[in-house]
Design a protein around this motif. Structure first.
Motif, PDB file in Angstrom:
ATOM      1  N   SER A  21       0.518  -1.568  -0.463  1.00 39.80           N
ATOM      2  CA  SER A  21       0.277   0.138  -0.102  1.00 39.80           C
ATOM      3  C   SER A  21       0.784   1.249   0.092  1.00 39.80           C
ATOM      4  CB  SER A  21      -1.064   0.592   1.368  1.00 39.80           C
ATOM      5  OG  SER A  21      -2.573  -1.031   0.897  1.00 39.80           O
ATOM      6  N   CYS A  22       0.492   1.813  -0.892  1.00 43.47           N
ATOM      7  CA  CYS A  22       0.730   3.693  -0.565  1.00 43.47           C
ATOM      8  C   CYS A  22       0.243   4.390  -0.312  1.00 43.47           C
ATOM      9  CB  CYS A  22       1.934   3.984  -2.205  1.00 43.47           C
ATOM     10  SG  CYS A  22       2.751   5.296  -2.378  1.00 43.47           S
ATOM     11  N   ALA A  23      -0.292   5.030   0.912  1.00 43.26           N
ATOM     12  CA  ALA A  23      -0.610   6.338   1.458  1.00 43.26           C
ATOM     13  C   ALA A  23      -0.049   7.543   0.933  1.00 43.26           C
ATOM     14  CB  ALA A  23      -0.877   5.695   2.832  1.00 43.26           C
ATOM     15  N   THR A  24      -1.003   7.973   0.420  1.00 42.65           N
ATOM     16  CA  THR A  24      -0.635   9.498   0.137  1.00 42.65           C
ATOM     17  C   THR A  24      -1.087  10.986   1.118  1.00 42.65           C
ATOM     18  OG1 THR A  24      -2.737   9.759  -0.797  1.00 42.65           O
ATOM     19  CG2 THR A  24      -0.587   9.024  -2.413  1.00 42.65           C
ATOM     20  N   SER A  25      -0.506  11.440   1.499  1.00 47.69           N
ATOM     21  CA  SER A  25      -1.040  12.859   2.320  1.00 47.69           C
ATOM     22  C   SER A  25      -2.041  13.624   2.037  1.00 47.69           C
ATOM     23  CB  SER A  25       0.203  13.778   2.266  1.00 47.69           C
ATOM     24  OG  SER A  25       0.770  14.939   1.132  1.00 47.69           O
ATOM     25  N   ARG A  26      -2.464  13.631   0.362  1.00 48.52           N
ATOM     26  CA  ARG A  26      -3.469  14.452   0.241  1.00 48.52           C
ATOM     27  C   ARG A  26      -4.098  12.645  -1.041  1.00 48.52           C
ATOM     28  NH1 ARG A  26      -2.452  18.244  -3.812  1.00 48.52           N
ATOM     29  NH2 ARG A  26       0.000  18.319  -3.747  1.00 48.52           N
ATOM     30  N   ASN A  27      -5.262  14.138  -1.331  1.00 44.77           N
ATOM     31  CA  ASN A  27      -6.070  13.388  -2.666  1.00 44.77           C
ATOM     32  C   ASN A  27      -5.393  13.295  -3.570  1.00 44.77           C
ATOM     33  OD1 ASN A  27      -7.222  12.263  -4.719  1.00 44.77           O
ATOM     34  ND2 ASN A  27      -8.760  12.428  -3.657  1.00 44.77           N
ATOM     35  N   ILE A  28      -4.423  13.220  -3.580  1.00 40.48           N
ATOM     36  CA  ILE A  28      -3.267  13.563  -5.443  1.00 40.48           C
ATOM     37  C   ILE A  28      -3.887  12.472  -6.714  1.00 40.48           C
ATOM     38  CG2 ILE A  28      -1.490  14.610  -3.674  1.00 40.48           C
ATOM     39  CD1 ILE A  28       0.523  12.060  -4.847  1.00 40.48           C
ATOM     40  N   LEU A  29      -4.232  11.627  -6.788  1.00 40.74           N
ATOM     41  CA  LEU A  29      -4.242  10.711  -7.325  1.00 40.74           C
ATOM     42  C   LEU A  29      -5.194  10.917  -8.986  1.00 40.74           C
ATOM     43  CD1 LEU A  29      -5.169   7.268  -5.463  1.00 40.74           C
ATOM     44  CD2 LEU A  29      -2.980   8.496  -5.381  1.00 40.74           C
ATOM     45  N   SER A  30      -5.785  12.244  -8.420  1.00 41.98           N
ATOM     46  CA  SER A  30      -6.837  12.300  -9.599  1.00 41.98           C
ATOM     47  C   SER A  30      -5.088  13.590 -11.070  1.00 41.98           C
ATOM     48  CB  SER A  30      -8.017  13.634  -9.785  1.00 41.98           C
ATOM     49  OG  SER A  30      -7.271  14.435  -8.773  1.00 41.98           O
ATOM     50  N   SER A  31      -4.803  13.438  -9.695  1.00 41.98           N
ATOM     51  CA  SER A  31      -3.789  14.632 -10.705  1.00 41.98           C
ATOM     52  C   SER A  31      -2.069  13.586 -11.687  1.00 41.98           C
ATOM     53  CB  SER A  31      -3.652  16.215 -10.030  1.00 41.98           C
ATOM     54  OG  SER A  31      -3.131  16.072  -9.284  1.00 41.98           O
ATOM     55  N   ASN A  32      -2.316  13.600 -10.928  1.00 40.33           N
ATOM     56  CA  ASN A  32      -0.596  12.382 -11.040  1.00 40.33           C
ATOM     57  C   ASN A  32      -0.641  10.737 -11.764  1.00 40.33           C
ATOM     58  OD1 ASN A  32       1.487  14.303  -8.899  1.00 40.33           O
ATOM     59  ND2 ASN A  32      -0.488  13.917  -8.390  1.00 40.33           N
ATOM     60  N   THR A  33       0.232  10.651 -12.175  1.00 43.87           N
ATOM     61  CA  THR A  33       0.799   9.139 -12.616  1.00 43.87           C
ATOM     62  C   THR A  33       1.091   8.883 -11.196  1.00 43.87           C
ATOM     63  OG1 THR A  33       0.793   9.813 -14.372  1.00 43.87           O
ATOM     64  CG2 THR A  33       2.064   7.828 -13.587  1.00 43.87           C
ATOM     65  N   MET A  34       0.780   7.479 -10.893  1.00 42.88           N
ATOM     66  CA  MET A  34       1.299   7.035  -9.584  1.00 42.88           C
ATOM     67  C   MET A  34       2.317   5.427 -10.173  1.00 42.88           C
ATOM     68  SD  MET A  34       0.624   8.838  -7.444  1.00 42.88           S
ATOM     69  CE  MET A  34       1.292   7.791  -5.843  1.00 42.88           C
ATOM     70  N   GLY A  35       3.051   5.118  -9.392  1.00 37.57           N
ATOM     71  CA  GLY A  35       4.736   4.362 -10.021  1.00 37.57           C
ATOM     72  C   GLY A  35       4.256   3.495  -8.664  1.00 37.57           C
ATOM     73  N   TRP A  36       4.754   2.142  -9.013  1.00 37.54           N
ATOM     74  CA  TRP A  36       5.524   1.464  -7.881  1.00 37.54           C
ATOM     75  C   TRP A  36       6.853   0.917  -8.656  1.00 37.54           C
ATOM     76  CZ3 TRP A  36       4.881   0.362  -2.976  1.00 37.54           C
ATOM     77  CH2 TRP A  36       3.458   0.691  -2.478  1.00 37.54           C
ATOM     78  N   TYR A  37       8.631   1.475  -7.892  1.00 36.45           N
ATOM     79  CA  TYR A  37       9.433   0.958  -8.355  1.00 36.45           C
ATOM     80  C   TYR A  37      10.254   0.299  -7.181  1.00 36.45           C
ATOM     81  CZ  TYR A  37       8.402   4.857 -11.767  1.00 36.45           C
ATOM     82  OH  TYR A  37       9.072   6.168 -12.225  1.00 36.45           O
ATOM     83  N   ARG A  38      11.349  -0.836  -7.679  1.00 33.84           N
ATOM     84  CA  ARG A  38      11.861  -1.598  -6.933  1.00 33.84           C
ATOM     85  C   ARG A  38      13.168  -1.805  -6.856  1.00 33.84           C
ATOM     86  NH1 ARG A  38       9.655  -7.159  -9.163  1.00 33.84           N
ATOM     87  NH2 ARG A  38      11.438  -7.697 -10.551  1.00 33.84           N
ATOM     88  N   GLN A  39      13.720  -1.925  -5.992  1.00 37.47           N
ATOM     89  CA  GLN A  39      15.742  -1.657  -6.004  1.00 37.47           C
ATOM     90  C   GLN A  39      16.142  -2.922  -5.453  1.00 37.47           C
ATOM     91  OE1 GLN A  39      17.509   2.006  -4.364  1.00 37.47           O
ATOM     92  NE2 GLN A  39      19.136   1.989  -5.969  1.00 37.47           N
ATOM     93  N   ALA A  40      16.946  -3.445  -6.133  1.00 36.23           N
ATOM     94  CA  ALA A  40      17.357  -4.837  -5.353  1.00 36.23           C
ATOM     95  C   ALA A  40      18.528  -4.386  -5.376  1.00 36.23           C
ATOM     96  CB  ALA A  40      16.890  -5.838  -6.250  1.00 36.23           C
ATOM     97  N   PRO A  41      19.466  -5.553  -4.073  1.00 36.52           N
ATOM     98  CA  PRO A  41      20.935  -4.760  -3.696  1.00 36.52           C
ATOM     99  C   PRO A  41      21.618  -4.847  -4.901  1.00 36.52           C
ATOM    100  CG  PRO A  41      20.090  -6.008  -2.048  1.00 36.52           C
ATOM    101  CD  PRO A  41      19.238  -5.839  -2.960  1.00 36.52           C
TER     102      PRO A  41
END
Length: 115
Positions: A21-41
């Motif tokens: 889950s990614c909780a945002t501080s305010r409702n920004i989902l209507s104006s932002n592209t949201m993404g999941w990234y990952r970084q392995a060692p």
């Protein structure tokens, strides 16, 4: 200032599932592209999945058919459902929000896939 907080990471066996889950501080989902990234060692941060304001989803080839990104605008939350997890999915997963003039990152949540 946008704040993103990831949660839901942990230790899971190969073939198992996790929901991030990614909780945002305010409702920004209507104006932002949201993404999941990952970084392995020892590796560069890579895009896992993204979703536009219009609901278009994009996935890395390595996770297609296994991961699903979704959003709940009312809850100001973005999710990443991860199924059929593999050891190579082990990484720190980061939430990202971006628009035409800004980009924000969460602190990340650790996902470890191991027997």
């Amino acid at each position: 200032q946008v704040q993103l907080v990831e949660s839901g990471g942990g230790l899971v066996q190969p073939g198992g599932s996790l929901r991030l889950s990614c909780a945002t501080s305010r409702n920004i989902l209507s104006s932002n592209t949201m993404g999941w990234y990952r970084q392995a060692p020892g590796k560069r941060r890579e895009l896992v999945a993204s979703i536009t304001t219009g609901g278009f989803e994009n996935y890395a080839d390595s996770v297609k058919g296994r991961f699903t990104i979704s959003r709940d605008n009312a809850k100001n939350t973005v999710y990443l459902e991860m199924n059929s997890l593999k050891s190579e999915d082990t990484a720190v997963y980061y939430c990202n929000a971006r628009n035409w003039n800004s980009e924000e990152w969460g602190q990340g949540t650790q996902v470890t896939v191991s027997s």
